[in-house]
Write a protein that holds these residues in place. Structure first.
Motif, mmCIF file in Angstrom:
data_model
loop_
_atom_site.group_PDB
_atom_site.id
_atom_site.type_symbol
_atom_site.label_atom_id
_atom_site.label_comp_id
_atom_site.label_asym_id
_atom_site.label_seq_id
_atom_site.Cartn_x
_atom_site.Cartn_y
_atom_site.Cartn_z
ATOM 1 N N GLU A 55 0.838 -1.195 0.000
ATOM 2 C CA GLU A 55 0.000 0.000 0.000
ATOM 3 C C GLU A 55 0.876 1.250 0.000
ATOM 4 O O GLU A 55 1.985 1.248 0.529
ATOM 5 C CB GLU A 55 -0.916 0.022 1.224
ATOM 6 C CG GLU A 55 -2.002 -1.009 1.163
ATOM 7 C CD GLU A 55 -2.954 -0.936 2.343
ATOM 8 O OE1 GLU A 55 -2.943 0.078 3.076
ATOM 9 O OE2 GLU A 55 -3.711 -1.895 2.522
ATOM 10 N N THR A 57 0.503 5.774 0.136
ATOM 11 C CA THR A 57 -0.304 6.971 0.323
ATOM 12 C C THR A 57 0.433 8.134 -0.349
ATOM 13 O O THR A 57 1.572 7.978 -0.778
ATOM 14 C CB THR A 57 -0.487 7.296 1.818
ATOM 15 O OG1 THR A 57 0.809 7.567 2.378
ATOM 16 C CG2 THR A 57 -1.153 6.149 2.565
ATOM 17 N N TRP A 79 -1.345 12.598 -3.385
ATOM 18 C CA TRP A 79 -2.602 11.847 -3.335
ATOM 19 C C TRP A 79 -3.418 12.113 -4.597
ATOM 20 O O TRP A 79 -3.960 11.199 -5.210
ATOM 21 C CB TRP A 79 -3.385 12.240 -2.079
ATOM 22 C CG TRP A 79 -4.714 11.572 -1.958
ATOM 23 C CD1 TRP A 79 -4.969 10.313 -1.501
ATOM 24 C CD2 TRP A 79 -5.986 12.128 -2.311
ATOM 25 N NE1 TRP A 79 -6.325 10.054 -1.541
ATOM 26 C CE2 TRP A 79 -6.969 11.160 -2.033
ATOM 27 C CE3 TRP A 79 -6.392 13.351 -2.831
ATOM 28 C CZ2 TRP A 79 -8.316 11.374 -2.266
ATOM 29 C CZ3 TRP A 79 -7.736 13.564 -3.055
ATOM 30 C CH2 TRP A 79 -8.677 12.577 -2.772
ATOM 31 N N LEU A 82 -1.872 10.257 -7.444
ATOM 32 C CA LEU A 82 -2.203 8.833 -7.376
ATOM 33 C C LEU A 82 -3.624 8.544 -7.859
ATOM 34 O O LEU A 82 -3.933 7.418 -8.232
ATOM 35 C CB LEU A 82 -2.006 8.307 -5.952
ATOM 36 C CG LEU A 82 -0.548 8.109 -5.531
ATOM 37 C CD1 LEU A 82 -0.441 7.951 -4.022
ATOM 38 C CD2 LEU A 82 0.059 6.916 -6.252
ATOM 39 N N ARG A 83 -4.481 9.541 -7.869
ATOM 40 C CA ARG A 83 -5.863 9.357 -8.324
ATOM 41 C C ARG A 83 -6.010 9.551 -9.834
ATOM 42 O O ARG A 83 -7.091 9.360 -10.375
ATOM 43 C CB ARG A 83 -6.803 10.338 -7.612
ATOM 44 C CG ARG A 83 -6.768 10.169 -6.120
ATOM 45 C CD ARG A 83 -8.011 9.905 -5.374
ATOM 46 N NE ARG A 83 -9.141 9.353 -6.040
ATOM 47 C CZ ARG A 83 -10.383 9.796 -5.889
ATOM 48 N NH1 ARG A 83 -10.631 10.806 -5.105
ATOM 49 N NH2 ARG A 83 -11.382 9.215 -6.510
ATOM 50 N N HIS A 88 -3.252 5.083 -12.105
ATOM 51 C CA HIS A 88 -4.066 3.876 -11.960
ATOM 52 C C HIS A 88 -3.522 2.717 -12.790
ATOM 53 O O HIS A 88 -3.976 1.588 -12.633
ATOM 54 C CB HIS A 88 -5.522 4.164 -12.301
ATOM 55 C CG HIS A 88 -6.231 4.886 -11.199
ATOM 56 N ND1 HIS A 88 -7.497 5.372 -11.342
ATOM 57 C CD2 HIS A 88 -5.852 5.205 -9.941
ATOM 58 C CE1 HIS A 88 -7.863 5.964 -10.210
ATOM 59 N NE2 HIS A 88 -6.874 5.880 -9.355
ATOM 60 N N PHE A 91 -1.352 1.541 -9.622
ATOM 61 C CA PHE A 91 -1.963 1.443 -8.293
ATOM 62 C C PHE A 91 -3.485 1.457 -8.387
ATOM 63 O O PHE A 91 -4.053 2.158 -9.211
ATOM 64 C CB PHE A 91 -1.521 2.626 -7.415
ATOM 65 C CG PHE A 91 -0.035 2.723 -7.246
ATOM 66 C CD1 PHE A 91 0.619 1.948 -6.305
ATOM 67 C CD2 PHE A 91 0.714 3.591 -8.029
ATOM 68 C CE1 PHE A 91 1.992 2.030 -6.151
ATOM 69 C CE2 PHE A 91 2.087 3.685 -7.877
ATOM 70 C CZ PHE A 91 2.729 2.894 -6.939
ATOM 71 N N LYS A 92 -4.120 0.675 -7.525
ATOM 72 C CA LYS A 92 -5.580 0.717 -7.443
ATOM 73 C C LYS A 92 -5.973 1.340 -6.112
ATOM 74 O O LYS A 92 -5.233 1.270 -5.125
ATOM 75 C CB LYS A 92 -6.187 -0.669 -7.613
ATOM 76 C CG LYS A 92 -5.773 -1.676 -6.589
ATOM 77 C CD LYS A 92 -6.378 -3.030 -6.920
ATOM 78 C CE LYS A 92 -5.790 -4.093 -6.011
ATOM 79 N NZ LYS A 92 -6.264 -5.423 -6.356
ATOM 80 N N GLU A 93 -7.133 1.964 -6.106
ATOM 81 C CA GLU A 93 -7.610 2.645 -4.902
ATOM 82 C C GLU A 93 -8.090 1.646 -3.863
ATOM 83 O O GLU A 93 -8.710 0.642 -4.191
ATOM 84 C CB GLU A 93 -8.761 3.587 -5.261
ATOM 85 C CG GLU A 93 -8.356 4.716 -6.170
ATOM 86 C CD GLU A 93 -9.509 5.617 -6.568
ATOM 87 O OE1 GLU A 93 -10.683 5.254 -6.348
ATOM 88 O OE2 GLU A 93 -9.223 6.695 -7.116
ATOM 89 N N VAL A 100 -11.434 6.990 -0.410
ATOM 90 C CA VAL A 100 -10.121 6.481 -0.782
ATOM 91 C C VAL A 100 -9.150 6.784 0.361
ATOM 92 O O VAL A 100 -8.969 7.940 0.739
ATOM 93 C CB VAL A 100 -9.605 7.107 -2.095
ATOM 94 C CG1 VAL A 100 -8.210 6.609 -2.421
ATOM 95 C CG2 VAL A 100 -10.559 6.814 -3.238
ATOM 96 N N PHE A 103 -3.555 3.453 -1.686
ATOM 97 C CA PHE A 103 -3.469 2.843 -3.003
ATOM 98 C C PHE A 103 -2.619 1.587 -2.869
ATOM 99 O O PHE A 103 -1.671 1.557 -2.091
ATOM 100 C CB PHE A 103 -2.827 3.819 -3.997
ATOM 101 C CG PHE A 103 -3.619 5.087 -4.134
ATOM 102 C CD1 PHE A 103 -4.548 5.225 -5.142
ATOM 103 C CD2 PHE A 103 -3.458 6.126 -3.232
ATOM 104 C CE1 PHE A 103 -5.303 6.386 -5.243
ATOM 105 C CE2 PHE A 103 -4.204 7.284 -3.331
ATOM 106 C CZ PHE A 103 -5.135 7.413 -4.347
#
Length: 132
Positions: A55, A57, A79, A82-83, A88, A91-93, A100, A103
């Protein structure tokens, strides 16, 4: 009580976050000095760390790439980065109660498939990430 000096600092900080909210992915990458290559490196580090949950952040992304603690503004920008659609790929949420919270690094096969799908879209064909 908020003093006039604190009020100015709060207003300035609020303004910085408001600007960050409107920034696009390329501006976020530029502000954070995180290229597509560094984003991919962060993903590789995340999947190779056998002791972690894979994971990440916003705060840990900045710490991993730049080896220093992230300011609140940099953590927020990371952050937001990462969105983005390009993040994506790697990384997935992870959500908790619809929000959220972190990730998770995707598997190698999932990344290969996501990258192929991302780079075959006409609007992404010239993205730096497609040449990494």
């Amino acid at each position: 009580p908020i003093t006039p000096d604190n009020e100015r600092k709060v207003a300035a900080l609020f303004d910085e976050f408001a600007v960050a909210l409107e920034e696009g992915p390329s501006d976020l990458r530029k502000d954070l000095d995180i290229s597509p290559e560094l984003l991919q490196m962060a993903w590789e580090e995340a999947i190779e760390d056998e002791d972690s949950s894979h994971e990440i952040t916003g705060k840990s992304l900045v710490e991993l790439i730049h080896a220093h603690s992230a300011s609140a503004l940099d953590a927020y920008k990371a952050w937001r980065l990462l969105r983005t659609e390009s993040s994506h790929i790697f990384f997935k949420e992870i959500k908790s109660h619809g929000r959220v919270v972190a990730f998770k690094a995707k598997t190698t096969k999932a990344v290969e498939n996501a990258k192929r799908a991302f780079c075959t879209k006409a609007e992404n064909a010239e993205e730096d990430l497609c040449f990494v």
